[in-house]
Design a protein around this motif. Sequence first.
Motif, PDB file in Angstrom:
ATOM      1  N   LYS A 132       6.182  -3.151   5.502  1.00 27.94           N
ATOM      2  CA  LYS A 132       4.842  -3.738   5.580  1.00 27.94           C
ATOM      3  C   LYS A 132       3.918  -2.659   6.130  1.00 27.94           C
ATOM      4  O   LYS A 132       4.181  -2.074   7.176  1.00 27.94           O
ATOM      5  CB  LYS A 132       4.845  -4.955   6.509  1.00 27.94           C
ATOM      6  CG  LYS A 132       3.539  -5.725   6.429  1.00 27.94           C
ATOM      7  CD  LYS A 132       3.050  -6.090   7.805  1.00 27.94           C
ATOM      8  CE  LYS A 132       1.685  -6.746   7.697  1.00 27.94           C
ATOM      9  NZ  LYS A 132       0.640  -6.050   8.428  1.00 27.94           N
ATOM     10  N   VAL A 133       2.849  -2.353   5.410  1.00 31.02           N
ATOM     11  CA  VAL A 133       1.898  -1.315   5.818  1.00 31.02           C
ATOM     12  C   VAL A 133       0.490  -1.913   5.815  1.00 31.02           C
ATOM     13  O   VAL A 133       0.240  -2.921   5.170  1.00 31.02           O
ATOM     14  CB  VAL A 133       1.961  -0.093   4.874  1.00 31.02           C
ATOM     15  CG1 VAL A 133       3.312   0.602   4.997  1.00 31.02           C
ATOM     16  CG2 VAL A 133       1.716  -0.497   3.428  1.00 31.02           C
ATOM     17  N   ASN A 134      -0.413  -1.267   6.522  1.00 34.63           N
ATOM     18  CA  ASN A 134      -1.782  -1.775   6.595  1.00 34.63           C
ATOM     19  C   ASN A 134      -2.804  -0.880   5.899  1.00 34.63           C
ATOM     20  O   ASN A 134      -3.921  -1.308   5.640  1.00 34.63           O
ATOM     21  CB  ASN A 134      -2.195  -1.980   8.060  1.00 34.63           C
ATOM     22  CG  ASN A 134      -1.394  -3.082   8.719  1.00 34.63           C
ATOM     23  OD1 ASN A 134      -1.227  -4.158   8.164  1.00 34.63           O
ATOM     24  ND2 ASN A 134      -0.854  -2.813   9.902  1.00 34.63           N
ATOM     25  N   THR A 135      -2.416   0.375   5.613  1.00 38.01           N
ATOM     26  CA  THR A 135      -3.341   1.319   4.990  1.00 38.01           C
ATOM     27  C   THR A 135      -2.600   2.159   3.954  1.00 38.01           C
ATOM     28  O   THR A 135      -1.363   2.238   3.965  1.00 38.01           O
ATOM     29  CB  THR A 135      -3.946   2.273   6.039  1.00 38.01           C
ATOM     30  OG1 THR A 135      -2.885   3.069   6.599  1.00 38.01           O
ATOM     31  CG2 THR A 135      -4.666   1.520   7.148  1.00 38.01           C
ATOM     32  N   GLU A 136      -3.378   2.824   3.090  1.00 40.22           N
ATOM     33  CA  GLU A 136      -2.770   3.741   2.121  1.00 40.22           C
ATOM     34  C   GLU A 136      -2.062   4.884   2.841  1.00 40.22           C
ATOM     35  O   GLU A 136      -1.014   5.359   2.386  1.00 40.22           O
ATOM     36  CB  GLU A 136      -3.842   4.300   1.180  1.00 40.22           C
ATOM     37  CG  GLU A 136      -4.295   3.310   0.125  1.00 40.22           C
ATOM     38  CD  GLU A 136      -5.201   3.961  -0.908  1.00 40.22           C
ATOM     39  OE1 GLU A 136      -4.715   4.234  -2.025  1.00 40.22           O
ATOM     40  OE2 GLU A 136      -6.387   4.201  -0.588  1.00 40.22           O
TER      41      GLU A 136
ATOM     42  N   VAL B 244      -2.248  -2.222  -0.963  1.00 40.99           N
ATOM     43  CA  VAL B 244      -2.812  -2.527   0.353  1.00 40.99           C
ATOM     44  C   VAL B 244      -4.210  -3.140   0.203  1.00 40.99           C
ATOM     45  O   VAL B 244      -4.900  -2.909  -0.793  1.00 40.99           O
ATOM     46  CB  VAL B 244      -2.896  -1.273   1.268  1.00 40.99           C
ATOM     47  CG1 VAL B 244      -1.506  -0.745   1.580  1.00 40.99           C
ATOM     48  CG2 VAL B 244      -3.748  -0.193   0.647  1.00 40.99           C
ATOM     49  N   ASN B 245      -4.553  -3.929   1.182  1.00 44.76           N
ATOM     50  CA  ASN B 245      -5.884  -4.556   1.247  1.00 44.76           C
ATOM     51  C   ASN B 245      -6.241  -5.319  -0.034  1.00 44.76           C
ATOM     52  O   ASN B 245      -7.411  -5.407  -0.420  1.00 44.76           O
ATOM     53  CB  ASN B 245      -6.969  -3.513   1.541  1.00 44.76           C
ATOM     54  CG  ASN B 245      -6.730  -2.824   2.877  1.00 44.76           C
ATOM     55  OD1 ASN B 245      -6.289  -3.460   3.823  1.00 44.76           O
ATOM     56  ND2 ASN B 245      -6.985  -1.536   2.936  1.00 44.76           N
ATOM     57  N   GLY B 246      -5.231  -5.843  -0.694  1.00 44.86           N
ATOM     58  CA  GLY B 246      -5.476  -6.705  -1.847  1.00 44.86           C
ATOM     59  C   GLY B 246      -5.770  -6.004  -3.152  1.00 44.86           C
ATOM     60  O   GLY B 246      -5.490  -6.543  -4.214  1.00 44.86           O
TER      61      GLY B 246
ATOM     62  N   HIS C  55       5.296 -11.438  -6.918  1.00 49.26           N
ATOM     63  CA  HIS C  55       5.420 -12.212  -5.678  1.00 49.26           C
ATOM     64  C   HIS C  55       4.097 -12.317  -4.915  1.00 49.26           C
ATOM     65  O   HIS C  55       4.075 -12.830  -3.796  1.00 49.26           O
ATOM     66  CB  HIS C  55       6.507 -11.612  -4.787  1.00 49.26           C
ATOM     67  CG  HIS C  55       7.894 -11.802  -5.333  1.00 49.26           C
ATOM     68  ND1 HIS C  55       8.610 -12.974  -5.174  1.00 49.26           N
ATOM     69  CD2 HIS C  55       8.677 -10.989  -6.074  1.00 49.26           C
ATOM     70  CE1 HIS C  55       9.786 -12.854  -5.767  1.00 49.26           C
ATOM     71  NE2 HIS C  55       9.852 -11.664  -6.335  1.00 49.26           N
ATOM     72  N   ASP C  56       3.004 -11.805  -5.529  1.00 49.42           N
ATOM     73  CA  ASP C  56       1.667 -11.892  -4.927  1.00 49.42           C
ATOM     74  C   ASP C  56       1.641 -11.298  -3.518  1.00 49.42           C
ATOM     75  O   ASP C  56       1.132 -11.909  -2.575  1.00 49.42           O
ATOM     76  CB  ASP C  56       1.204 -13.358  -4.914  1.00 49.42           C
ATOM     77  CG  ASP C  56      -0.292 -13.476  -4.617  1.00 49.42           C
ATOM     78  OD1 ASP C  56      -1.025 -12.505  -4.882  1.00 49.42           O
ATOM     79  OD2 ASP C  56      -0.722 -14.526  -4.092  1.00 49.42           O
ATOM     80  N   LEU C  57       2.185 -10.081  -3.387  1.00 46.95           N
ATOM     81  CA  LEU C  57       2.266  -9.425  -2.082  1.00 46.95           C
ATOM     82  C   LEU C  57       1.191  -8.362  -1.943  1.00 46.95           C
ATOM     83  O   LEU C  57       0.707  -7.816  -2.930  1.00 46.95           O
ATOM     84  CB  LEU C  57       3.644  -8.764  -1.910  1.00 46.95           C
ATOM     85  CG  LEU C  57       4.864  -9.658  -2.111  1.00 46.95           C
ATOM     86  CD1 LEU C  57       6.147  -8.851  -1.972  1.00 46.95           C
ATOM     87  CD2 LEU C  57       4.858 -10.822  -1.137  1.00 46.95           C
ATOM     88  N   THR C  58       0.819  -8.080  -0.710  1.00 49.25           N
ATOM     89  CA  THR C  58      -0.071  -6.964  -0.422  1.00 49.25           C
ATOM     90  C   THR C  58       0.347  -6.356   0.908  1.00 49.25           C
ATOM     91  O   THR C  58       1.231  -6.884   1.591  1.00 49.25           O
ATOM     92  CB  THR C  58      -1.553  -7.389  -0.426  1.00 49.25           C
ATOM     93  OG1 THR C  58      -2.363  -6.213  -0.428  1.00 49.25           O
ATOM     94  CG2 THR C  58      -1.917  -8.253   0.775  1.00 49.25           C
ATOM     95  N   ASN C  59      -0.274  -5.232   1.263  1.00 46.00           N
ATOM     96  CA  ASN C  59       0.094  -4.488   2.473  1.00 46.00           C
ATOM     97  C   ASN C  59       1.600  -4.215   2.479  1.00 46.00           C
ATOM     98  O   ASN C  59       2.315  -4.546   3.429  1.00 46.00           O
ATOM     99  CB  ASN C  59      -0.346  -5.232   3.738  1.00 46.00           C
ATOM    100  CG  ASN C  59      -1.845  -5.169   3.928  1.00 46.00           C
ATOM    101  OD1 ASN C  59      -2.580  -4.798   3.011  1.00 46.00           O
ATOM    102  ND2 ASN C  59      -2.323  -5.538   5.092  1.00 46.00           N
TER     103      ASN C  59
END
Length: 204
Positions: A29-33, A59-61, A87-91
């Motif tokens: 799980k990451v929050n930024t590129e 990331v970020n949608g 699976h509609d995942l992001t980050n």
Amino acid sequence: MVEIYFSILTPKETTIKIKRSEFIGNVKKVNTEEEAKEFIKEISSKYRNATHNCWAYKVNGNKFNYSDDGEPSGTAGKPIFGIIEKHDLTNIAIVVTRYFGGVKLGVRGLIDAYSQCAEETIINSKIGKYIDLKIYKVKTDYSKHAEIERLLKRLNGWKIVNQEFAADVSFEIAIEEDKENEILKILKNKGHIEYLRTEEVGIK
């Protein structure tokens, strides 16, 4: 409106073997590129002697990228990204490492293998929803703690994030906004309650 998105909760490396090739999936799980790229670099370095380290992130949608890392175009990175979208995942960042076993899989075989490894890695790492929750600290005695546990089990929308057993029991509980009043009602008069902060937390 409260923002909710889905990512993985507990990263778990997953290995599958297909026609003598070994595929190793890693996810984070990451929050930024920048975090995604750092993770890809870390796994690629860990498996630097592998035939390929193929990857995808989102990331970020809406920021995403993927790489076939030397596999035929469209057979690795894009299928991995396709599983993220399915699976509609992001980050999230996924790296699928391949050690070639001497048997060529063909275009369809590669697409299926990278997709399967990415999907099994995600499922094994458990998908959860991430949401900003309010964190409260509760300090209580053992008998009241047992009662709190029994009552909380009837509800969803909360997660214990820290717990300590000493002379008393103290724990931090993360609560969804629309469950806050209901859960605070359970905690009221059962110990000392203190609001700490609002924090992004992943829950099932």
